[in-house]
Design a protein around this motif. Structure first.
Motif, PDB file in Angstrom:
ATOM      1  N   ILE A   1     -25.992  40.580  -1.299  1.00 49.08           N
ATOM      2  CA  ILE A   1     -24.874  40.853  -0.402  1.00 49.08           C
ATOM      3  C   ILE A   1     -23.976  41.858  -1.122  1.00 49.08           C
ATOM      4  CG2 ILE A   1     -22.887  39.910   0.822  1.00 49.08           C
ATOM      5  CD1 ILE A   1     -24.392  37.263   0.975  1.00 49.08           C
ATOM      6  N   LEU A   2     -23.917  43.075  -0.593  1.00 46.23           N
ATOM      7  CA  LEU A   2     -23.235  44.187  -1.240  1.00 46.23           C
ATOM      8  C   LEU A   2     -21.952  44.512  -0.497  1.00 46.23           C
ATOM      9  CD1 LEU A   2     -26.345  46.528  -1.709  1.00 46.23           C
ATOM     10  CD2 LEU A   2     -25.489  44.779  -3.293  1.00 46.23           C
ATOM     11  N   GLU A   3     -20.899  44.804  -1.257  1.00 45.92           N
ATOM     12  CA  GLU A   3     -19.646  45.226  -0.651  1.00 45.92           C
ATOM     13  C   GLU A   3     -19.670  46.728  -0.434  1.00 45.92           C
ATOM     14  OE1 GLU A   3     -14.816  44.853  -1.399  1.00 45.92           O
ATOM     15  OE2 GLU A   3     -16.216  44.476  -3.037  1.00 45.92           O
ATOM     16  N   GLU A   4     -19.240  47.167   0.712  1.00 46.21           N
ATOM     17  CA  GLU A   4     -19.156  48.592   1.006  1.00 46.21           C
ATOM     18  C   GLU A   4     -18.344  49.296  -0.083  1.00 46.21           C
ATOM     19  OE1 GLU A   4     -17.751  51.388   4.776  1.00 46.21           O
ATOM     20  OE2 GLU A   4     -16.808  49.434   4.418  1.00 46.21           O
ATOM     21  N   GLY A   5     -18.898  50.373  -0.616  1.00 53.43           N
ATOM     22  CA  GLY A   5     -18.209  51.130  -1.653  1.00 53.43           C
ATOM     23  C   GLY A   5     -18.708  50.867  -3.057  1.00 53.43           C
ATOM     24  N   VAL A   6     -19.502  49.811  -3.271  1.00 50.45           N
ATOM     25  CA  VAL A   6     -20.025  49.551  -4.616  1.00 50.45           C
ATOM     26  C   VAL A   6     -20.988  50.667  -5.000  1.00 50.45           C
ATOM     27  CG1 VAL A   6     -22.003  48.137  -3.868  1.00 50.45           C
ATOM     28  CG2 VAL A   6     -21.001  47.778  -6.122  1.00 50.45           C
ATOM     29  N   GLU A   7     -20.988  51.055  -6.255  1.00 54.81           N
ATOM     30  CA  GLU A   7     -21.815  52.162  -6.720  1.00 54.81           C
ATOM     31  C   GLU A   7     -23.292  51.770  -6.677  1.00 54.81           C
ATOM     32  OE1 GLU A   7     -19.433  50.755  -8.447  1.00 54.81           O
ATOM     33  OE2 GLU A   7     -17.868  52.241  -8.885  1.00 54.81           O
ATOM     34  N   THR A   8     -24.111  52.635  -6.117  1.00 56.09           N
ATOM     35  CA  THR A   8     -25.542  52.347  -6.053  1.00 56.09           C
ATOM     36  C   THR A   8     -26.151  52.292  -7.453  1.00 56.09           C
ATOM     37  OG1 THR A   8     -25.972  54.712  -5.695  1.00 56.09           O
ATOM     38  CG2 THR A   8     -25.874  53.300  -3.743  1.00 56.09           C
ATOM     39  N   GLU A   9     -25.592  53.052  -8.401  1.00 60.91           N
ATOM     40  CA  GLU A   9     -26.104  52.997  -9.777  1.00 60.91           C
ATOM     41  C   GLU A   9     -25.903  51.598 -10.362  1.00 60.91           C
ATOM     42  OE1 GLU A   9     -26.041  52.863 -14.047  1.00 60.91           O
ATOM     43  OE2 GLU A   9     -24.224  52.701 -12.810  1.00 60.91           O
TER      44      GLU A   9
ATOM     45  N   VAL B   1     -25.728  48.775  -8.612  1.00 58.84           N
ATOM     46  CA  VAL B   1     -26.697  47.904  -7.952  1.00 58.84           C
ATOM     47  C   VAL B   1     -28.075  48.067  -8.578  1.00 58.84           C
ATOM     48  CG1 VAL B   1     -27.798  47.305  -5.755  1.00 58.84           C
ATOM     49  CG2 VAL B   1     -25.377  47.957  -5.800  1.00 58.84           C
ATOM     50  N   GLY B   2     -28.439  49.310  -8.905  1.00 66.49           N
ATOM     51  CA  GLY B   2     -29.725  49.550  -9.552  1.00 66.49           C
ATOM     52  C   GLY B   2     -29.829  48.883 -10.907  1.00 66.49           C
ATOM     53  N   ARG B   3     -28.754  48.920 -11.686  1.00 71.02           N
ATOM     54  CA  ARG B   3     -28.758  48.262 -13.003  1.00 71.02           C
ATOM     55  C   ARG B   3     -28.965  46.758 -12.846  1.00 71.02           C
ATOM     56  NH1 ARG B   3     -23.382  49.198 -15.877  1.00 71.02           N
ATOM     57  NH2 ARG B   3     -24.386  47.881 -17.444  1.00 71.02           N
ATOM     58  N   ILE B   4     -28.279  46.188 -11.863  1.00 76.42           N
ATOM     59  CA  ILE B   4     -28.416  44.746 -11.631  1.00 76.42           C
ATOM     60  C   ILE B   4     -29.833  44.410 -11.189  1.00 76.42           C
ATOM     61  CG2 ILE B   4     -27.657  42.836 -10.159  1.00 76.42           C
ATOM     62  CD1 ILE B   4     -24.870  44.200 -10.129  1.00 76.42           C
ATOM     63  N   ALA B   5     -30.391  45.224 -10.287  1.00 81.28           N
ATOM     64  CA  ALA B   5     -31.750  44.981  -9.801  1.00 81.28           C
ATOM     65  C   ALA B   5     -32.760  45.062 -10.945  1.00 81.28           C
ATOM     66  CB  ALA B   5     -32.106  45.974  -8.703  1.00 81.28           C
ATOM     67  N   ARG B   6     -32.576  46.037 -11.827  1.00 84.74           N
ATOM     68  CA  ARG B   6     -33.510  46.150 -12.968  1.00 84.74           C
ATOM     69  C   ARG B   6     -33.379  44.948 -13.896  1.00 84.74           C
ATOM     70  NH1 ARG B   6     -31.896  51.535 -12.346  1.00 84.74           N
ATOM     71  NH2 ARG B   6     -30.285  51.373 -13.966  1.00 84.74           N
ATOM     72  N   ALA B   7     -32.151  44.498 -14.131  1.00 85.07           N
ATOM     73  CA  ALA B   7     -31.949  43.312 -14.981  1.00 85.07           C
ATOM     74  C   ALA B   7     -32.602  42.098 -14.352  1.00 85.07           C
ATOM     75  CB  ALA B   7     -30.452  43.062 -15.196  1.00 85.07           C
ATOM     76  N   LEU B   8     -32.487  41.976 -13.025  1.00 82.16           N
ATOM     77  CA  LEU B   8     -33.088  40.845 -12.330  1.00 82.16           C
ATOM     78  C   LEU B   8     -34.608  40.891 -12.446  1.00 82.16           C
ATOM     79  CD1 LEU B   8     -31.872  39.503  -8.900  1.00 82.16           C
ATOM     80  CD2 LEU B   8     -34.305  39.601  -9.427  1.00 82.16           C
ATOM     81  N   GLY B   9     -35.192  42.072 -12.234  1.00 78.24           N
ATOM     82  CA  GLY B   9     -36.648  42.197 -12.343  1.00 78.24           C
ATOM     83  C   GLY B   9     -37.146  41.909 -13.752  1.00 78.24           C
TER      84      GLY B   9
END
Length: 362
Positions: free
Chosen positions: A122-130, A132-140
């Motif tokens: 669940i992403l808040e409008e305006g959050v930096e896509t970079e 989100v990418g860092r978080i996704a990589r950490a999760l993976g």
């Protein structure tokens, strides 16, 4: 002539309370407060008096870290968790690591190793896509390190000001090995209580970076997946009675929940509980009790006395259990209550907290 016709009021019928449920927690809170998410008494009341009556079902009523379900001849462990930590990155991990390890550990507390995960962002409008990418990589990376795989997911975006950057939900499934029956109701007098290592690191790490506090040494979260540690313990004996990861509400809450579920008393030795000096110092400054501070890479085990020494040795031989310690035992006295024997020879009640000491830490 009836009393009604004669003008006298008819006696009121006695109300039938049999089907009644309380629609709100018992505390005087007509609206949700932060304490309802803290894992303490307010959380328990919200679940017991609002959600359980609405959902029903015997499996849910067990209120374990996960549900164990019979499917096609196998026993599956199934769990879900949501993560709202702030800041999103902290010493020792991130919300991505938490989202994997929190669900993996809930499954491990039934003896299951996580096989597959789902993931919802669940992403808040305006959050930096970079970001989100860092978080996704950490999760993976965390999922691969835990030996599991994210196989399905979902993404939603909420308007600016209606979120906190990134929230994550994960759910997971795993197979419970044959002969393993681990649940809070199995605690019994004589069980030895073991904690897998030093407590309080995650909560203090979050607080230090959130508030810009310095304690002379960096405190890192203990965030870790506990599946392999549990496997090492099960290799000693499948007869582990209870496992619980003391996250929200800390070790004290976990012990109280187990004591209440099994109807037994728990006695711990205060000096035996492993609290690292940096956590003890930080808690003294902040006015916190380490027993109630969240952990994300620790477990507490209730083990039959006959197997306790061997299980403890197996834990200490594993990197995630090197500082494991026996902290107490299960007793028939004071059922449902946890007490601590202090360093001064006295005894104090270790109660369930009402709300939370540290908000938004997992």
């Amino acid at each position: 002539m009836s009393d009604t016709l004669s003008g006298a009021p008819a006696p009121a019928a006695a109300p039938d309370f049999g089907g009644w449920t309380c629609p709100l927690p018992l505390r005087d809170h007509p609206r949700v407060v932060m304490g309802h998410g803290g894992g303490g008494a307010l959380s328990a009341e919200l679940v017991e008096h609002l959600f359980l009556p609405a959902f029903g079902g015997g499996t849910l009523a067990a209120l374990g870290d996960c549900a164990v379900l019979s499917v096609g001849g196998s026993r599956l462990a199934f769990s879900t968790d949501s993560f709202v930590v702030r800041p999103l990155f902290f010493p020792g991990g991130s919300i991505g690591d938490l989202a994997v390890n929190g669900t993996v550990n809930d499954l491990a507390m039934s003896g299951a190793r996580a096989a597959y995960l789902s993931c919802g962002f669940i992403l808040e409008e305006g959050v930096e896509t970079e970001l989100v990418g860092r978080i996704a990589r950490a999760l993976g990376d965390a999922a691969r390190a835990a030996g599991t795989e994210v196989v399905t997911g979902d993404t939603k975006v909420v308007e600016a000001g209606h979120g906190d950057g990134v929230y994550i939900n994960t759910a997971g499934i795993g197979v419970v090995p044959p002969g393993v029956d681990i649940r809070p109701q199995r605690a019994e007098p004589g069980d030895v209580v073991i904690v897998s290592g030093e407590i309080g690191l995650h909560g203090v790490a979050i607080m230090s970076v959130r508030e810009g506090l310095e304690f002379g040494v960096e405190i890192e979260s203990d965030c870790a997946a506990l599946g392999t540690l549990v496997e090492a313990m099960l290799a000693v004996t499948p007869d582990l009675h209870v496992l619980r990861d003391p996250t929200r509400g800390g070790l004290a809450t976990a012990l109280n929940e187990i004591a209440g579920a099994a109807g037994v008393g728990v006695v711990i030795r205060e000096r035996a509980v492993p609290v690292p000096p940096q956590v003890a110092g930080a808690c003294a400054i902040l006015g916190l009790d380490p027993m109630y501070v969240a952990n994300e890479g620790k477990l507490v085990a209730f083990v039959p006395r006959a197997h306790a020494d061997a299980v403890l040795a197996a834990m200490r031989a594993h990197p995630l259990g090197a500082a494991a310690a026996v902290i107490g035992e299960c007793v028939p006295e004071h059922p449902g209550m946890v007490v601590a024997r202090t360093a001064f020879g006295g005894t104090r009640v270790v109660d369930l907290p009402l709300g939370e000491q540290l908000p938004r830490i997992c």
